[in-house]
Structure formats: C-alpha cells, structure tokens
Design a protein around this motif. Structure first.
Motif, PDB file in Angstrom:
ATOM      1  N   LYS A  31     -56.466   8.094   8.208  1.00 36.05           N
ATOM      2  CA  LYS A  31     -55.253   8.298   9.017  1.00 36.05           C
ATOM      3  C   LYS A  31     -54.947   7.036   9.822  1.00 36.05           C
ATOM      4  CE  LYS A  31     -54.002  10.813  13.249  1.00 36.05           C
ATOM      5  NZ  LYS A  31     -52.589  11.173  13.059  1.00 36.05           N
ATOM      6  N   ASN A  32     -55.973   6.457  10.448  1.00 37.47           N
ATOM      7  CA  ASN A  32     -55.774   5.239  11.243  1.00 37.47           C
ATOM      8  C   ASN A  32     -55.331   4.074  10.361  1.00 37.47           C
ATOM      9  OD1 ASN A  32     -56.521   6.619  13.557  1.00 37.47           O
ATOM     10  ND2 ASN A  32     -58.656   5.952  13.461  1.00 37.47           N
ATOM     11  N   GLY A  38     -48.009   1.269   9.408  1.00 37.73           N
ATOM     12  CA  GLY A  38     -46.676   1.792   9.666  1.00 37.73           C
ATOM     13  C   GLY A  38     -46.335   3.053   8.901  1.00 37.73           C
ATOM     14  N   ILE A  39     -47.359   3.767   8.388  1.00 35.01           N
ATOM     15  CA  ILE A  39     -47.135   4.995   7.624  1.00 35.01           C
ATOM     16  C   ILE A  39     -47.487   6.181   8.518  1.00 35.01           C
ATOM     17  CG2 ILE A  39     -47.788   6.308   5.556  1.00 35.01           C
ATOM     18  CD1 ILE A  39     -48.607   3.551   4.330  1.00 35.01           C
ATOM     19  N   GLN A  40     -46.505   6.963   8.897  1.00 36.54           N
ATOM     20  CA  GLN A  40     -46.701   8.069   9.828  1.00 36.54           C
ATOM     21  C   GLN A  40     -47.410   9.247   9.159  1.00 36.54           C
ATOM     22  OE1 GLN A  40     -46.070   7.985  13.195  1.00 36.54           O
ATOM     23  NE2 GLN A  40     -45.703   5.814  12.710  1.00 36.54           N
ATOM     24  N   THR A  41     -48.333   9.851   9.879  1.00 38.36           N
ATOM     25  CA  THR A  41     -49.071  11.002   9.348  1.00 38.36           C
ATOM     26  C   THR A  41     -48.795  12.281  10.134  1.00 38.36           C
ATOM     27  OG1 THR A  41     -50.992  10.517  10.745  1.00 38.36           O
ATOM     28  CG2 THR A  41     -50.929   9.494   8.554  1.00 38.36           C
ATOM     29  N   THR A  42     -47.968  12.198  11.178  1.00 35.96           N
ATOM     30  CA  THR A  42     -47.662  13.374  11.985  1.00 35.96           C
ATOM     31  C   THR A  42     -46.994  14.455  11.134  1.00 35.96           C
ATOM     32  OG1 THR A  42     -47.342  11.960  13.913  1.00 35.96           O
ATOM     33  CG2 THR A  42     -46.471  14.211  14.046  1.00 35.96           C
ATOM     34  N   ARG A  45     -49.791  16.467   5.389  1.00 36.19           N
ATOM     35  CA  ARG A  45     -51.011  17.110   4.911  1.00 36.19           C
ATOM     36  C   ARG A  45     -52.268  16.407   5.423  1.00 36.19           C
ATOM     37  NH1 ARG A  45     -52.744  15.432  -0.639  1.00 36.19           N
ATOM     38  NH2 ARG A  45     -51.644  13.545  -1.271  1.00 36.19           N
ATOM     39  N   ILE A  46     -52.186  15.096   5.700  1.00 30.52           N
ATOM     40  CA  ILE A  46     -53.335  14.373   6.248  1.00 30.52           C
ATOM     41  C   ILE A  46     -53.735  14.985   7.587  1.00 30.52           C
ATOM     42  CG2 ILE A  46     -54.246  12.125   6.918  1.00 30.52           C
ATOM     43  CD1 ILE A  46     -53.377  12.354   3.945  1.00 30.52           C
ATOM     44  N   GLU A  47     -52.767  15.218   8.418  1.00 29.37           N
ATOM     45  CA  GLU A  47     -53.019  15.815   9.730  1.00 29.37           C
ATOM     46  C   GLU A  47     -53.574  17.230   9.602  1.00 29.37           C
ATOM     47  OE1 GLU A  47     -49.675  16.747  12.536  1.00 29.37           O
ATOM     48  OE2 GLU A  47     -50.477  14.970  13.582  1.00 29.37           O
ATOM     49  N   ARG A  48     -53.091  17.974   8.614  1.00 29.35           N
ATOM     50  CA  ARG A  48     -53.556  19.353   8.438  1.00 29.35           C
ATOM     51  C   ARG A  48     -54.989  19.401   7.909  1.00 29.35           C
ATOM     52  NH1 ARG A  48     -47.942  19.847   7.520  1.00 29.35           N
ATOM     53  NH2 ARG A  48     -48.018  19.404   5.274  1.00 29.35           N
ATOM     54  N   TYR A  49     -55.350  18.497   7.001  1.00 28.19           N
ATOM     55  CA  TYR A  49     -56.742  18.449   6.547  1.00 28.19           C
ATOM     56  C   TYR A  49     -57.675  18.137   7.714  1.00 28.19           C
ATOM     57  CZ  TYR A  49     -54.563  17.750   1.885  1.00 28.19           C
ATOM     58  OH  TYR A  49     -53.808  17.849   0.748  1.00 28.19           O
ATOM     59  N   ILE A  50     -57.255  17.201   8.565  1.00 27.29           N
ATOM     60  CA  ILE A  50     -58.076  16.826   9.717  1.00 27.29           C
ATOM     61  C   ILE A  50     -58.271  18.023  10.641  1.00 27.29           C
ATOM     62  CG2 ILE A  50     -58.079  15.453  11.849  1.00 27.29           C
ATOM     63  CD1 ILE A  50     -56.861  13.150  10.208  1.00 27.29           C
ATOM     64  N   GLU A  51     -57.217  18.780  10.906  1.00 26.78           N
ATOM     65  CA  GLU A  51     -57.331  19.946  11.774  1.00 26.78           C
ATOM     66  C   GLU A  51     -58.263  20.989  11.153  1.00 26.78           C
ATOM     67  OE1 GLU A  51     -57.151  22.566  14.817  1.00 26.78           O
ATOM     68  OE2 GLU A  51     -56.604  20.439  14.778  1.00 26.78           O
ATOM     69  N   GLY A 107     -48.984  -4.081  -2.923  1.00 25.75           N
ATOM     70  CA  GLY A 107     -48.048  -2.997  -3.192  1.00 25.75           C
ATOM     71  C   GLY A 107     -48.575  -1.608  -2.850  1.00 25.75           C
ATOM     72  N   VAL A 108     -49.686  -1.534  -2.081  1.00 28.63           N
ATOM     73  CA  VAL A 108     -50.292  -0.232  -1.818  1.00 28.63           C
ATOM     74  C   VAL A 108     -49.487   0.621  -0.837  1.00 28.63           C
ATOM     75  CG1 VAL A 108     -51.765  -0.928   0.126  1.00 28.63           C
ATOM     76  CG2 VAL A 108     -52.513   0.914  -1.397  1.00 28.63           C
ATOM     77  N   ASP A 109     -48.736  -0.014   0.075  1.00 32.69           N
ATOM     78  CA  ASP A 109     -48.065   0.751   1.134  1.00 32.69           C
ATOM     79  C   ASP A 109     -47.064   1.762   0.572  1.00 32.69           C
ATOM     80  OD1 ASP A 109     -49.554  -0.607   2.967  1.00 32.69           O
ATOM     81  OD2 ASP A 109     -47.935  -1.915   3.654  1.00 32.69           O
ATOM     82  N   GLU A 110     -46.292   1.358  -0.410  1.00 32.13           N
ATOM     83  CA  GLU A 110     -45.313   2.277  -0.991  1.00 32.13           C
ATOM     84  C   GLU A 110     -46.013   3.453  -1.662  1.00 32.13           C
ATOM     85  OE1 GLU A 110     -42.038   4.227  -1.841  1.00 32.13           O
ATOM     86  OE2 GLU A 110     -42.129   2.426  -0.569  1.00 32.13           O
ATOM     87  N   LYS A 111     -47.130   3.187  -2.322  1.00 36.08           N
ATOM     88  CA  LYS A 111     -47.902   4.259  -2.956  1.00 36.08           C
ATOM     89  C   LYS A 111     -48.453   5.229  -1.915  1.00 36.08           C
ATOM     90  CE  LYS A 111     -47.819   2.256  -7.127  1.00 36.08           C
ATOM     91  NZ  LYS A 111     -47.225   2.846  -8.336  1.00 36.08           N
ATOM     92  N   LEU A 112     -48.937   4.681  -0.813  1.00 33.63           N
ATOM     93  CA  LEU A 112     -49.509   5.533   0.234  1.00 33.63           C
ATOM     94  C   LEU A 112     -48.440   6.425   0.870  1.00 33.63           C
ATOM     95  CD1 LEU A 112     -51.918   2.955   1.919  1.00 33.63           C
ATOM     96  CD2 LEU A 112     -52.585   4.943   0.542  1.00 33.63           C
ATOM     97  N   ARG A 113     -47.237   5.883   1.058  1.00 32.24           N
ATOM     98  CA  ARG A 113     -46.154   6.704   1.616  1.00 32.24           C
ATOM     99  C   ARG A 113     -45.853   7.900   0.705  1.00 32.24           C
ATOM    100  NH1 ARG A 113     -44.178   1.515   3.024  1.00 32.24           N
ATOM    101  NH2 ARG A 113     -44.095   1.255   5.307  1.00 32.24           N
TER     102      ARG A 113
END
Length: 366
Positions: A31-32, A38-42, A45-51, A107-113
């Motif tokens: 997440k960090n 610059g990829i928001q996780t709020t 699903r990333i935030e929900r897995y963490i919870e 080019g990873v940022d677009e994939k991560l978004r």
C-alpha cells in the motif's frame, strides 16, 4: 473406464507457513509503495484486504461481510471460504511486491493502477482487465526478482533483459478449454509480430505465459485435498491434461523465436492433514523441439530464473512434530452438520470444512 489409486503418507510434521502478521506487514508495504507512486488505495480492495487481516491478527473476530459488502453474493458460506479467497488475492500481491521491491519495471505504474481498481475477488470479477494485468505483473515478478531489467511499457506484455538473453512474453488468461486454441493462437501471432530476431547482442526467447486456472477449475474458486502432496498432484494433473490438449495444436509453427509455453494455475487449497490453507502457483512448461545451441542456452537461463526465485519465504514458521490423535469426540450438535454434509454438493464442500476436521477423526494435532 478404470480407477487409478494413489497412496499418500500421512504427515508427521506441520507445514512451513507464514503468520498472518507477515501477510499484513507485506500488504501495508505494498500500500505504501503504491501511494508513494501517486496511486491511491483509499476505498479499494487493497484497503479492504488490510482491514480483513488486521481483524484476523487482532482478536480474530472478522466481520468479512461488512468489509467486503459488495461481494456477499459470492461463494462465501463459511469463515474458511473468506480466508481462502482473501489469501488467494493477498499471496499474488505479495509475490508482485517481491518483484517490484527488487527491480521496479519500466511502465509499472499504469499496470498497478489497473489492478488496484479491480473487484475484490477473481471469482467475481466481471471485467477481466484487472486480473489480466495482475497476471502480467505476476509473471514479470519472476524476472524482477532475478535481477533482470523488465519493461512493461511496450505492446509486448513483458520484456525482460538479462546480460545475454532478451525474454519476450505474452500473457493470456484462458476461461475454458474451448477458448484455448484461440487464445494461444492470438499470443503466438502477437509474439511473431512484436518480437525481433535479435535484441542487440542478446539472444531473443519468446514465451507464451498462460493462466489456465478457470480452464481447469470452472468455479475459479478453491481445491480440496487430504495432504499437501495430494493437493499438488490434483493441480498438476489438471495442468498436464490441459498441456496435452494444447500439444495437439501447431504451437510453434510460424513463430521462429517462440521457445516455450508456460502454463500456470493459481488457486487456494484446503488441506485436511495437517489442517491448513495454502495458495498454489503451479507451473508446467512445454519447450520447442529442435533448438540450436544458442536457443538451448537461453532455455537454460529461463529455467534458472524460474527455479532461482521459486523458493520458500525465509520468514516461514519451520515444521513442528505432530502427535496423532487416538480418539475423537462427536457432540450432539454435530449430528445436524453430518446430515447436511451428506447432501451437500462439491461446490459447497468448503463451507463444511470445520465440521470435516471433526468428523474424519484421526487428524494430527499441532
């Protein structure tokens, strides 16, 4: 028709395993990493897995239906179902994290978004773009961990450069055996069009990476096995069956530098002895016959990369001896689940997993 019988030794030790706290730590790191880029996780699903993992690591009282409130129509009938499906997603993200921590691909940022914006569970994903991209990142992670220079920014799904080889990979997810020929043909044509004969002084090596999880297990859910080795064999037999179907096709025709097909199944498994849940990334490779010396060298380099990073996590809890149970007790409350179990379908078997552990008896005890 004949029945084939295979015996498995009952385990005398627990399996190596990561604590849930390590899963949580890695997902927070992921997440960090995303947010630093610059990829928001709020509210993703990333935030929900963490919870979910925070509740599991805390008092163990998990309100999964509230956390994943848009996924309650799925195949979740027991707490074990939720755990298996969550860990399936988290383990893949942890594998991707290993790669991007070792070597950030171009080019990873677009994939991560794209993957962050996907639905919570692959079994419920109506839009396949997120999971297709996640598969590309899963494959890229092998090469990143091995120290290759990885490029995700071109038309080719994954380009990985070592000192002597250039690996070009097209990644496809196949939903059914009926789609297999079409999807493999598409990938071969893409490689033929996009892959150069040489990449500077490097030998070029083409590979079609294929996720056939849903092809092997239509429900795209989970598997059930008695021992760890049984679980491995169930999945490998599926892979071999799909590979045998594929080899009836002209896999390597009209694509000079296409050297291999890499079939993968990624699926959670509920194991009874010892009782544990695992996520499997099982692979099967088909290599082109009649390679020249340079091609064989590139094939060895490819296999070395795969083997070198396909290792256990150093943080795993080591195996511990098991003491077999000599007796088991059935309370009056279990008579209803037993009656219900006899009428349950294979699709719902995991919803009775805790009852099965009691009813089968003779299980090892930690």
């Amino acid at each position: 028709m004949h029945n084939e019988t295979k015996s498995y030794q009952l385990p005398i030790e627990t399996m190596p395993a990561l604590e849930l706290s390590h899963h949580l730590e890695d997902l927070v790191v992921f997440k960090n990493f995303l947010e630093e880029r610059g990829i928001q996780t709020t509210n993703t699903r990333i935030e929900r897995y963490i919870e979910y993992l925070r509740q599991a690591v805390g008092d163990g009282l998990i309100d999964a239906a509230t956390i994943f409130k848009n996924s309650t129509e799925g195949p979740f009938q027991h707490s074990t179902d939720w755990m298996l499906y969550v860990l399936r997603e988290v383990h893949e993200l942890m594998w991707i994290l290993k790669g991007v921590k070792a070597q950030v691909p171009l080019g990873v940022d677009e994939k991560l978004r794209v993957i962050v914006g996907g639905s919570d569970f692959a079994a419920l994903d109506a839009d396949s773009r997120s999971r297709n991209t996640q598969f590309e990142l899963r494959i890229a992670s092998y090469f990143c961990q091995a120290g290759c220079e990885v490029d995700l920014s071109t038309e080719t799904d994954v380009i990985a450069l070592s000192d002597d080889e250039a690996f070009y990979l097209e990644c496809k997810r196949v939903g059914s055996v009926n789609q297999l020929e079409k999807r493999l043909s598409e990938a071969k044509k893409q490689l033929s069009r996009r892959m150069p004969r040489k990449d500077g002084k490097r030998v070029t090596y083409g590979c079609v990476a294929v996720d056939v999880t849903k092809c092997a297990f239509v429900h795209n859910g989970l598997t059930f096995a008695v021992t760890n080795e049984h679980s491995r064999d169930v999945i490998q037999e599926k892979l071999i069956g799909i590979a045998n179907v594929s080899q009836r096709l002209p896999l390597f025709r009209d694509c000079r530098n296409l050297a291999s097909y890499w079939f993968q199944i990624h699926i959670p498994s509920l194991i009874l002895q010892p009782p544990i849940t695992v996520t499997r990334f099982s692979s099967y490779h088909i290599f082109r016959d009649g390679m020249n010396r340079k091609d064989r060298r590139a094939t060895r380099a490819f296999c070395d990369i795969f083997e070198s990073v396909s290792q256990g996590d150093k943080r795993e809890t080591p195996p511990k001896p098991l003491t077999p149970r000599k007796t088991f007790t059935v309370s009056r409350q279990l008579s209803w689940p037993l009656w219900r179990l006899s009428r349950s379908t294979t699709k719902n078997i995991s919803s009775h997993s805790s009852n099965l552990v009691w009813l089968l008896g003779e299980l090892p005890r930690r």
